[in-house]
Motif scaffolding. Structure first.
Motif, mmCIF file in Angstrom:
data_model
loop_
_atom_site.group_PDB
_atom_site.id
_atom_site.type_symbol
_atom_site.label_atom_id
_atom_site.label_comp_id
_atom_site.label_asym_id
_atom_site.label_seq_id
_atom_site.Cartn_x
_atom_site.Cartn_y
_atom_site.Cartn_z
ATOM 1 N N PHE A 126 0.955 -1.270 -0.016
ATOM 2 C CA PHE A 126 -0.101 -0.042 0.016
ATOM 3 C C PHE A 126 0.669 1.433 -0.125
ATOM 4 O O PHE A 126 1.924 1.236 0.593
ATOM 5 N N CYS A 127 0.583 2.304 -0.774
ATOM 6 C CA CYS A 127 1.261 3.534 -0.977
ATOM 7 C C CYS A 127 0.305 4.649 -1.352
ATOM 8 O O CYS A 127 -0.757 4.155 -1.985
ATOM 9 N N SER A 128 0.550 5.796 -1.541
ATOM 10 C CA SER A 128 -0.116 6.781 -2.282
ATOM 11 C C SER A 128 -0.086 6.719 -3.538
ATOM 12 O O SER A 128 0.863 5.861 -4.210
ATOM 13 N N GLU A 129 -0.897 7.276 -4.543
ATOM 14 C CA GLU A 129 -0.833 7.093 -5.809
ATOM 15 C C GLU A 129 0.267 7.639 -6.499
ATOM 16 O O GLU A 129 1.098 6.986 -7.351
ATOM 17 N N PRO A 130 0.919 8.876 -6.108
ATOM 18 C CA PRO A 130 2.341 9.160 -6.636
ATOM 19 C C PRO A 130 3.240 8.190 -6.382
ATOM 20 O O PRO A 130 4.130 8.031 -7.237
ATOM 21 N N SER A 131 3.499 7.677 -5.160
ATOM 22 C CA SER A 131 4.231 6.576 -4.988
ATOM 23 C C SER A 131 4.157 5.325 -5.702
ATOM 24 O O SER A 131 5.154 4.753 -6.052
ATOM 25 N N ALA A 132 3.088 5.062 -6.056
ATOM 26 C CA ALA A 132 2.704 3.747 -6.986
ATOM 27 C C ALA A 132 3.378 3.972 -8.130
ATOM 28 O O ALA A 132 3.943 3.110 -8.900
ATOM 29 N N LYS A 133 3.504 5.350 -8.742
ATOM 30 C CA LYS A 133 3.962 5.483 -9.883
ATOM 31 C C LYS A 133 5.267 5.666 -9.855
ATOM 32 O O LYS A 133 6.044 5.251 -10.976
ATOM 33 N N LEU A 134 5.859 6.089 -8.799
ATOM 34 C CA LEU A 134 7.454 6.415 -8.911
ATOM 35 C C LEU A 134 8.069 5.157 -8.571
ATOM 36 O O LEU A 134 9.233 4.929 -8.803
ATOM 37 N N LEU A 135 7.600 4.215 -7.705
ATOM 38 C CA LEU A 135 8.101 3.150 -7.118
ATOM 39 C C LEU A 135 8.844 2.005 -8.045
ATOM 40 O O LEU A 135 10.088 1.862 -8.092
ATOM 41 N N PRO A 136 8.216 1.820 -9.281
ATOM 42 C CA PRO A 136 8.730 1.064 -10.320
ATOM 43 C C PRO A 136 10.029 1.672 -10.954
ATOM 44 O O PRO A 136 10.996 0.999 -11.065
ATOM 45 N N LEU A 137 9.687 3.001 -11.112
ATOM 46 C CA LEU A 137 11.065 3.614 -11.485
ATOM 47 C C LEU A 137 12.402 3.552 -10.714
ATOM 48 O O LEU A 137 13.329 3.110 -11.298
#
Length: 472
Positions: A85-96
């Motif tokens: 679980f994480c915020s939406e921005p973190s979900a976008k940034l985490l794979p990068l």
């Protein structure tokens, strides 16, 4: 044993490796962050997980810096398949962020990288800020979490965990701060302290000091650029890809915008003046470019002032003078071009401490020319090339070779992404109900002691009963 209980798997010996297990009962727990130990904090096997994952129902991420997420590959390798679980921005940034780290630290084999990213993305579950999300609904145990903005970087959050059992007359609220941001961030909304915390696990990175005034930070950046460009040289700004680079771009766009408004004569720049309208701002970091693109896409998470600029037709993170350098071949061409022509430019490149990355090639090419200037906007760890230059050394070792330094070196303060002692005390005690117990993590010993003293002093002044502890 009385639950909940917290076990720390990192973040207690220094400022990296944050990883905290919240035990809800003897068989059920949550993991808050799963970070990598770095620098002086790192153990020889720091990339290994180092703990049993039995009973962990979910991982909750505060933000995507590697000292908070860098052990996720090891967590997945150990068999964890619960939700992340994480915020939406973190979900976008985490794979990068983890793709880059996976390639550098584990395997650059395309098939391995693809398999890892597919698994990671299948587990990530973004949740909205400021809304309770139920994780566990058993007859004997209920637990929900809520993410609140932490102001550290885009998507950063502190985590509120609300735990209740039939035996309790009211729930227990455990809060994990993650990293709390400093005020007056040009892009992000300010931090609001938690409304309640029975236990607060609090970072203490700058717990023993106060930051310089940040209100005139952009003006100081502009003055430094003006002074450096007066010598018709290149400005080199070492910066990390996530957070710091985006703040710099935002403030440089503002400088360029104001210069355009002030220069209404239409006259061409003279030979001894910089033509600001033609000044290239070179972003030489593939990862920083991908992160910046995510920042642009998620502008709804910016603060009001930043979104106002968008509504005026401005592009704070994608202005016309921004030149992005992707390939390594193009990078070498740009380095050689700037070295041979001496054309004024501003280069932002990683990494922030000059211990690797593309900034090193710029330094090797230009450090010996007094026309150029290196501007530091972040803390330099002792022993790194950045720290050596920052103290004014005449030479510095880069890639195993010694280079003479004739270029000027400047340090701009006010760019810390962490709250100082006053900000941390306010976070813990500044809401309607102060934290009852504060556990200090993510800081050096001196910082923890300084913050503990400040918390005890302020709570006594406010006639509050607050228990402050520092785990071993």
């Amino acid at each position: 044993m009385t639950f909940p209980v917290i076990t720390h798997h990192g973040g207690t010996r220094g400022v990296t490796g944050s990883c905290h297990q919240l035990h809800l009962d003897s068989a059920t727990s949550l993991l808050i962050d799963c970070g990598l130990e770095q620098g002086a904090d790192a153990r020889p096997d720091s990339s290994a997980l180092g703990f049993d994952i039995s009973g962990i129902q979910a991982l909750v991420i505060t933000h995507v810096h590697l000292d908070h997420v860098g052990r996720i590959p090891a967590l997945l390798a150990a068999g964890f398949r619960g939700p992340i679980f994480c915020s939406e921005p973190s979900a976008k940034l985490l794979p990068l962020i983890l793709e880059d780290a996976f390639k550098l630290g584990i395997s650059s084999e395309p098939a391995h990288v693809t398999r890892f990213l597919q698994l990671l993305k299948s587990l990530v579950e973004p949740i909205a800020f400021a809304q309770w999300h139920s994780l566990i609904e058993h007859e004997h145990l209920q637990c929900g979490i809520r993410l609140q903005r932490a102001g550290h970087l885009l998507g950063s959050a502190y985590v509120e965990c609300d735990i209740s059992t039939p035996a309790q007359s009211c729930s227990t609220r455990v809060v994990f701060s993650g990293d709390i941001g400093a005020p007056q961030n040009p892009l992000l909304r300010p931090v609001q302290p938690p409304e309640r915390a029975d236990v607060l696990v609090l970072e203490s990175t700058y717990g023993d000091r106060l930051h310089p005034d940040r209100s005139n930070r952009r003006q100081r950046l502009e003055a430094a650029i003006d002074r450096a460009l007066a010598d018709q040289g290149t400005i080199l700004i070492p910066a990390f890809s996530l957070g710091r680079t985006q703040e710099l771009l935002y403030e440089i766009e503002e400088v360029l915008h104001l210069k355009g408004l002030l220069d209404t004569s239409g006259a061409a720049a003279s030979d001894d003046q910089v033509d600001w309208a033609q000044l290239p701002i070179i972003l030489d970091s593939p990862l920083a470019q991908r992160v910046t693109q995510v920042y642009r896409e998620l502008h709804q998470y910016w603060n009001d002032e930043a979104r106002q600029r968008l509504s005026e037709g401005r592009k704070p993170l994608g202005f016309s003078q921004l030149v992005c350098v992707a390939s390594h071949a193009k990078h070498q061409q740009v380095v050689n071009y700037l070295k041979s022509t001496g054309r004024p430019a501003i280069v932002i490149a990683g990494n922030g401490m000059c211990s690797g990355g593309r900034i090193v090639n710029y330094l090797k090419a230009m450090l010996g020319d007094s026309r150029h200037e290196v501007i530091f906007v972040g803390y330099q760890v002792q022993g790194t090339p950045g720290a050596v230059m920052q103290i004014g050394a005449d030479s510095v070792e880069l890639g195993g070779e010694c280079y003479q330094r004739r270029a000027k070196v400047t340090t701009l303060t006010g760019y810390s992404a962490h709250a100082d002692q006053a900000g941390l005390v306010d976070f813990a005690l500044g809401a309607g109900r102060a934290a009852r117990r504060v556990v200090l993590v993510h800081g050096e010993g001196r910082a923890k002691r300084g913050l503990a003293s400040a918390l005890r002093s302020k709570s006594a002044e406010l006639e509050l009963e607050v228990d402050v502890t520092v785990p071993a």
